[in-house]
Design an enzyme around this catalytic site. Structure first.
Site, short mmCIF file in Angstrom:
data_model
loop_
_atom_site.label_atom_id
_atom_site.label_comp_id
_atom_site.label_asym_id
_atom_site.label_seq_id
_atom_site.Cartn_x
_atom_site.Cartn_y
_atom_site.Cartn_z
N GLY A 12 0.82 -1.27 0.15
CA GLY A 12 0.13 -0.08 0.00
C GLY A 12 0.65 1.13 0.05
O GLY A 12 0.38 2.25 0.58
N ASN A 14 1.40 3.13 -2.74
CA ASN A 14 0.51 4.13 -3.19
C ASN A 14 -0.54 4.52 -2.71
O ASN A 14 -1.03 5.68 -2.53
CB ASN A 14 0.05 3.39 -4.80
CG ASN A 14 1.30 3.43 -5.82
OD1 ASN A 14 1.67 4.58 -6.09
ND2 ASN A 14 1.75 2.15 -5.98
N ASN A 102 -7.48 1.46 -12.63
CA ASN A 102 -6.19 0.47 -12.13
C ASN A 102 -4.96 1.27 -12.52
O ASN A 102 -4.93 2.07 -13.53
CB ASN A 102 -6.34 -0.75 -12.93
CG ASN A 102 -5.26 -1.71 -12.28
OD1 ASN A 102 -5.14 -1.69 -10.91
ND2 ASN A 102 -4.83 -2.46 -13.28
N HIS A 104 -1.25 0.28 -13.74
CA HIS A 104 -0.42 -0.95 -14.00
C HIS A 104 0.99 -0.81 -14.33
O HIS A 104 1.37 0.52 -14.90
CB HIS A 104 -0.88 -1.71 -15.26
CG HIS A 104 -0.36 -3.08 -15.74
ND1 HIS A 104 -0.53 -4.01 -15.14
CD2 HIS A 104 0.83 -3.20 -16.63
CE1 HIS A 104 0.18 -5.26 -15.59
NE2 HIS A 104 0.96 -4.67 -16.47
N ASP A 145 -6.20 -5.81 -17.21
CA ASP A 145 -5.48 -4.72 -17.81
C ASP A 145 -5.90 -4.40 -19.44
O ASP A 145 -5.13 -4.11 -20.21
CB ASP A 145 -4.13 -5.11 -18.04
CG ASP A 145 -3.57 -5.51 -16.54
OD1 ASP A 145 -4.07 -4.90 -15.59
OD2 ASP A 145 -2.68 -6.55 -16.25
N GLU A 174 4.86 6.11 -10.04
CA GLU A 174 3.39 5.80 -9.83
C GLU A 174 3.23 6.89 -8.47
O GLU A 174 2.14 7.41 -8.43
CB GLU A 174 3.54 4.45 -9.21
CG GLU A 174 3.46 3.34 -10.02
CD GLU A 174 3.48 1.95 -9.87
OE1 GLU A 174 3.12 1.17 -10.44
OE2 GLU A 174 3.60 1.61 -8.51
C1 GRF Z 1 2.03 -0.95 -7.94
O1 GRF Z 1 3.08 -1.20 -8.45
C2 GRF Z 1 0.92 -0.90 -9.06
O2 GRF Z 1 1.52 -0.59 -10.29
C3 GRF Z 1 0.26 -2.19 -8.91
O3 GRF Z 1 0.53 -2.68 -7.71
C4 GRF Z 1 1.48 -2.19 -7.14
C5 GRF Z 1 1.09 -1.72 -5.64
O4 GRF Z 1 1.99 -1.32 -4.85
N1 GRF Z 1 -1.09 -2.27 -9.49
P1 GRF Z 1 1.88 -0.65 -3.38
O5 GRF Z 1 1.24 -1.71 -2.61
O6 GRF Z 1 0.93 0.54 -3.57
O7 GRF Z 1 3.40 -0.39 -2.97
#
Ligand code: GRF
Length: 193
Positions: A12, A14, A102, A104, A145, A174
């Site tokens: 998590g 992100n 989403n 990716h 995707d 990201e």
């Molecule tokens: C991210 O790298 C995203 O591209 C993918 O899942 C990952 C989640 O990473 N969909 P985090 O748990 O937010 O570190």
């Protein structure tokens, strides 16, 4: 008020950035973080920020309508998949068509589909001697995707880069872009700077 619901399966990082970004924004509420893993660190992160954190199992997700009913109750403006590894059930996808996105970690349509997540993606990128990779924000449909692309950001893959190097660069991208893309979609100023 713009309501956001996040689905995540893992660490998590992100989600943490997204929570941080909207913390002082009176126009955006993160209503809940949902996970298919009760031990996912992302749930603790949500709780620490006083956001509802809920985990569910396969039956609640695919066989019964527990998660669907929860979502209808939340009535979110946007659902964000931030590292969520299960395929969304058809009825959830169609009910929230155009409201679920989403992220990716590659330049779709390359390196997408079932099993293409995390290091699997970056190893394949290196094995194929790609000179660039990047991230793709897309709407969610019934296939992994394959939904309509919203935005892509590219980065160079340098000679000698390992999958871990690529992973690090992708993570930074990201973190830099995800909250902003969500903000633009929620506030309907997508593409306007
Ligand atoms: C991210 O790298 C995203 O591209 C993918 O899942 C990952 C989640 O990473 N969909 P985090 O748990 O937010 O570190």
């Amino acid at each position: 008020m713009n309501k956001l619901v996040i689905f995540a399966s893992g660490t998590g990082t992100n989600t943490e950035r997204i929570i941080e970004y909207f913390k002082d924004d009176p126009e955006v509420e993160i209503t809940a973080v949902l996970s298919n893993k009760s031990t996912a660190p992302v749930l603790k992160k949500a709780e620490r920020n006083a956001i509802e954190a809920i985990s569910f199992d396969r039956n609640a997700f695919y066989k019964r309508d527990e998660v669907f009913d929860l979502l209808k109750n939340y009535d979110p403006d946007l659902i964000v998949l931030a590292g969520f590894l299960w395929l969304m059930p058809e009825r959830i996808v169609s009910h929230f068509a155009g409201k679920m996105i989403n992220l990716h970690p590659a330049l779709l349509p390359k390196y997408g589909g079932k099993g293409m997540y995390g290091q699997h993606v970056h190893r394949a990128v290196i094995a194929n001697n790609e000179e660039e990779s990047g991230i793709t924000f897309h709407y969610v449909n019934e296939a992994f995707d394959e939904g309509e692309i919203i935005k892509q950001v590219k980065m160079d893959v340098n000679a000698g880069d390992t999958p871990e190097d690529v992973a690090d660069k992708i993570k930074s991208l990201e973190h830099a872009y995800f909250p902003k893309v969500i903000n633009d979609l929620l506030k309907d100023n997508y593409g306007k700077e």
